[in-house]
Write a protein that holds these residues in place. Structure first.
Motif, PDB file in Angstrom:
ATOM      1  N   GLU A  23       0.756  -1.277   0.043  1.00 25.46           N
ATOM      2  CA  GLU A  23       0.002  -0.081  -0.102  1.00 25.46           C
ATOM      3  C   GLU A  23       1.021   1.196  -0.127  1.00 25.46           C
ATOM      4  O   GLU A  23       1.697   1.406   0.833  1.00 25.46           O
ATOM      5  CB  GLU A  23      -0.791  -0.033   1.330  1.00 25.46           C
ATOM      6  CG  GLU A  23      -1.680   1.333   1.300  1.00 25.46           C
ATOM      7  CD  GLU A  23      -3.003   1.113   2.203  1.00 25.46           C
ATOM      8  OE1 GLU A  23      -2.954  -0.139   3.030  1.00 25.46           O
ATOM      9  OE2 GLU A  23      -3.589   2.245   2.640  1.00 25.46           O
ATOM     10  N   THR A  28      -0.039   9.614  -5.085  1.00 26.56           N
ATOM     11  CA  THR A  28      -0.687   8.893  -5.977  1.00 26.56           C
ATOM     12  C   THR A  28       0.514   7.930  -6.795  1.00 26.56           C
ATOM     13  O   THR A  28       0.924   8.687  -7.407  1.00 26.56           O
ATOM     14  CB  THR A  28      -1.905   9.642  -6.973  1.00 26.56           C
ATOM     15  OG1 THR A  28      -2.659  10.248  -6.048  1.00 26.56           O
ATOM     16  CG2 THR A  28      -2.189   8.432  -7.841  1.00 26.56           C
ATOM     17  N   SER A  30      -0.754   5.675  -9.271  1.00 24.31           N
ATOM     18  CA  SER A  30      -1.384   5.020 -10.319  1.00 24.31           C
ATOM     19  C   SER A  30      -0.843   4.978 -11.530  1.00 24.31           C
ATOM     20  O   SER A  30      -1.191   4.086 -12.350  1.00 24.31           O
ATOM     21  CB  SER A  30      -2.763   5.787 -10.221  1.00 24.31           C
ATOM     22  OG  SER A  30      -2.371   7.157 -10.401  1.00 24.31           O
ATOM     23  N   ARG A  71      -2.391  -4.513  -9.595  1.00 23.12           N
ATOM     24  CA  ARG A  71      -2.524  -3.194  -8.942  1.00 23.12           C
ATOM     25  C   ARG A  71      -3.911  -2.990  -8.959  1.00 23.12           C
ATOM     26  O   ARG A  71      -4.612  -3.197  -9.978  1.00 23.12           O
ATOM     27  CB  ARG A  71      -1.521  -2.229  -9.520  1.00 23.12           C
ATOM     28  CG  ARG A  71      -2.006  -1.747 -10.924  1.00 23.12           C
ATOM     29  CD  ARG A  71      -0.926  -0.918 -11.626  1.00 23.12           C
ATOM     30  NE  ARG A  71      -0.361   0.054 -10.777  1.00 23.12           N
ATOM     31  CZ  ARG A  71       0.943   0.906 -10.925  1.00 23.12           C
ATOM     32  NH1 ARG A  71       1.743   0.483 -11.937  1.00 23.12           N
ATOM     33  NH2 ARG A  71       0.952   1.924 -10.356  1.00 23.12           N
ATOM     34  N   ASP A  72      -4.238  -2.047  -7.875  1.00 23.72           N
ATOM     35  CA  ASP A  72      -5.641  -1.274  -7.777  1.00 23.72           C
ATOM     36  C   ASP A  72      -5.348  -0.059  -7.711  1.00 23.72           C
ATOM     37  O   ASP A  72      -4.895   0.339  -6.396  1.00 23.72           O
ATOM     38  CB  ASP A  72      -6.364  -2.121  -6.475  1.00 23.72           C
ATOM     39  CG  ASP A  72      -7.734  -1.349  -6.583  1.00 23.72           C
ATOM     40  OD1 ASP A  72      -8.102  -0.508  -7.052  1.00 23.72           O
ATOM     41  OD2 ASP A  72      -8.555  -2.256  -6.014  1.00 23.72           O
ATOM     42  N   SER A  73      -5.387   0.743  -8.728  1.00 23.56           N
ATOM     43  CA  SER A  73      -5.149   2.068  -8.669  1.00 23.56           C
ATOM     44  C   SER A  73      -6.310   2.906  -7.580  1.00 23.56           C
ATOM     45  O   SER A  73      -5.518   4.061  -6.860  1.00 23.56           O
ATOM     46  CB  SER A  73      -5.115   2.899  -9.903  1.00 23.56           C
ATOM     47  OG  SER A  73      -4.302   2.347 -10.940  1.00 23.56           O
ATOM     48  N   SER A  74      -7.234   2.206  -7.643  1.00 24.61           N
ATOM     49  CA  SER A  74      -8.330   3.173  -6.636  1.00 24.61           C
ATOM     50  C   SER A  74      -7.912   2.856  -5.121  1.00 24.61           C
ATOM     51  O   SER A  74      -8.203   3.729  -4.095  1.00 24.61           O
ATOM     52  CB  SER A  74      -9.726   2.520  -6.681  1.00 24.61           C
ATOM     53  OG  SER A  74      -9.724   1.066  -6.287  1.00 24.61           O
ATOM     54  N   ARG A  75      -7.153   1.983  -4.859  1.00 27.15           N
ATOM     55  CA  ARG A  75      -6.475   1.402  -3.575  1.00 27.15           C
ATOM     56  C   ARG A  75      -5.333   2.116  -3.371  1.00 27.15           C
ATOM     57  O   ARG A  75      -4.516   2.019  -2.435  1.00 27.15           O
ATOM     58  CB  ARG A  75      -6.722   0.286  -3.096  1.00 27.15           C
ATOM     59  CG  ARG A  75      -8.216  -0.147  -3.049  1.00 27.15           C
ATOM     60  CD  ARG A  75      -8.501  -1.747  -2.744  1.00 27.15           C
ATOM     61  NE  ARG A  75      -9.876  -2.128  -2.791  1.00 27.15           N
ATOM     62  CZ  ARG A  75     -10.624  -1.980  -1.715  1.00 27.15           C
ATOM     63  NH1 ARG A  75      -9.971  -1.844  -0.401  1.00 27.15           N
ATOM     64  NH2 ARG A  75     -11.696  -2.629  -1.921  1.00 27.15           N
ATOM     65  N   ASN A  76      -4.405   2.539  -4.309  1.00 31.96           N
ATOM     66  CA  ASN A  76      -2.983   2.837  -4.399  1.00 31.96           C
ATOM     67  C   ASN A  76      -2.315   1.646  -3.887  1.00 31.96           C
ATOM     68  O   ASN A  76      -1.195   1.965  -2.914  1.00 31.96           O
ATOM     69  CB  ASN A  76      -2.826   4.124  -3.500  1.00 31.96           C
ATOM     70  CG  ASN A  76      -1.858   5.261  -4.242  1.00 31.96           C
ATOM     71  OD1 ASN A  76      -1.855   5.243  -5.195  1.00 31.96           O
ATOM     72  ND2 ASN A  76      -1.538   6.002  -3.252  1.00 31.96           N
TER      73      ASN A  76
END
Length: 125
Positions: A23, A28, A30, A71-76
């Motif tokens: 995390e 950011t 992303s 990866r999950d950009s919304s969760r960084n």
């Protein structure tokens, strides 16, 4: 201040599975290039897998077909799904990021600007 925090390490039997998470905070990530490295006992830090800011992935030969990076950009956040683990996968696993060249994948540890503190993975035979 940029910070990367790994989690999900632990003890697992050979043939089992484990999911590591990384995390990011402070900025950011992303669009950054990110990667997993590992360092086993008495060994140098080695590239495991990487994912570019565009979602392109690359794997080290020893983990191809067994590990999956995402990866999950919304969760960084970034993840490493480890399947069919082997005793030789035992190591401290680190996540790393480079924000300057997001579209690039690079296997050299010196290329990455930001590092987490590591999480221990131990595979028993």
């Amino acid at each position: 201040q940029v910070q990367l925090v790994e989690s999900g390490g632990g003890l697992v039997q050979a043939g089992g599975s484990l999911r590591l998470s990384c995390e990011a905070s402070g900025r950011t990530f992303s669009s950054s290039a990110m990667a997993w490295f590992r360092q086993g006992p008495g060994k140098e830090r080695a590239y495991v897998a990487g994912i570019s800011g565009l979602g392109r992935t690359y794997y080290g030969d020893s983990v191809k077909g067994r590990f999956t990076i995402s990866r999950d950009s919304s969760r960084n956040s970034m993840y490493l799904q480890m399947n069919s683990v082997k005793p030789e996968d035992t190591a401290v696993y680190y996540c790393a990021a480079n924000m300057a060249f997001a579209a690039t994948l690079n296997t050299a540890s010196s290329w990455y600007e930001h590092w987490g503190q590591g999480t221990q993975v131990t595979v028993s035979s």
